[in-house]
Enzyme design. Sequence first.
Site, PDB file in Angstrom:
ATOM      1  CE1 TYR A   1      -3.356  -2.705   0.148  1.00  0.00           C
ATOM      2  CE2 TYR A   1      -2.711  -3.113   2.423  1.00  0.00           C
ATOM      3  CZ  TYR A   1      -3.437  -3.462   1.294  1.00  0.00           C
ATOM      4  OH  TYR A   1      -4.225  -4.574   1.320  1.00  0.00           O
TER       5      TYR A   1
ATOM      6  CG  HIS B   1      -4.891   0.536   1.972  1.00  0.00           C
ATOM      7  ND1 HIS B   1      -4.671   0.790   3.287  1.00  0.00           N
ATOM      8  CD2 HIS B   1      -5.405  -0.715   1.906  1.00  0.00           C
ATOM      9  CE1 HIS B   1      -5.029  -0.277   4.005  1.00  0.00           C
ATOM     10  NE2 HIS B   1      -5.487  -1.199   3.195  1.00  0.00           N
TER      11      HIS B   1
HETATM   12 MG    MG Z   1      -8.765  -2.759   0.846  1.00  0.00          MG
END
Ligand code: MG
Length: 404
Positions: free
Chosen positions: A162, A212
């Site tokens: 992320y 994210h």
């Molecule tokens: Mg997710």
Amino acid sequence: MPAPTITDVRAIMTSPGSGSLQKRLIVVKVETSEPGLYGVGCATFTQRHRPVASVVDDFLRPLLVGRDPRRIEDIWQTIHVNAYWRSGPVMNNALSGVDMALWDIKGKLAGMPVYELLGGKCREAAAVYRHADGSCPTEVEDNVRKYVEQGYGHVRVQMGGYGGRATPTQALESSLTGAHFDPAAYFRGVLTVFEHIRSTVGFEVELLHDVHERLVPIEAVRLAKEVEPFRLFFLEDLLPPEHIEWFAMARKQCTTPLAMGELFVNANEWKPLVEGRLIDFIRCHISDIGGLTPAKKLGTVCEHFGIRTAWHGPGDVSPVGHVANLHLDVSSPNFGIQEFAGFSEIEQEMFPGCPEVRNGYLYLNDKPGLGIDIDEDLAAKYPCPDGVLDWTQARTPDGTIVYP
Ligand code: MG
């Protein structure tokens, strides 16, 4: 048969195999006066496991013992309002553990799988997507191909996790704990990796991506616009729940399908997005909204707005929670896709009845109830560790803490 009554409600905490902070699972077991009749439900809030267990053991057990387990809706509403203040991930997970266990019990009483009680199957199995990651575009490509060769038609593409965390960030004279990332480098990396995958693997595999919440709103809107040529199946968590008003701007800019919902804990968060047709996939984490009962209702509302389901299915959901997702998936006309992280050997041993994945589809076992159980003796051998999570301390290059 006399009316069954609830005789015990308790939380089981376990961290199968890894002893990992990110694998602290909570399963609720509801036992009844009928010999051998019990149910299990997922109440996993990995990041704050002990408070959930306390709500179950210290507050829900005394509230529920002696009640009729068949009255699911009444019990759901009772728990929902019993603390006066409602919702939140701790309360909702505890509620979910009981709710799923009651559906499990009702299915066993009826001699039917839960999906039959939800209206019956409208598909044989649920298409699932897996996560492909890597430190560079060719490594990501190798991992995408690996899943395609295994029969998966949908793959989530990330590079460096992320926020593209593997990307080097500027040197900062600081030793702040956390997962440092550079939003600008992440943005460039997303475009680079999708250009690479589409030009090498092609357009036949469906690709997904999870932002994210790692970009400021205007950059998030720009990303949605710039990935449009790559024809994503969906772009997930483009914005945090605190900035959902920006979805309207993303909608005006592009047709990239948008998925949202894993952080939602009450209906007021999803209502404006659904009624405004500002997202294409609802992907709440079922235990975080209170279990199967509210998820079934939410899925049906979405059906009437042309929005499909993509229930949250990460690795830190118990197999009981994955099975609950699946019962909804196979019985919902507006099912879109199911996230799936796979089951380890120890999880399959600890949770008899785990669904099986074949050619990109996840299959239920068709036993009465949820069709899954927990081996409590085995679970007790893997206690949950305590400790502080690092990945949720996300920081930008100057050290600012931001949404993880
Ligand atoms: Mg997710």
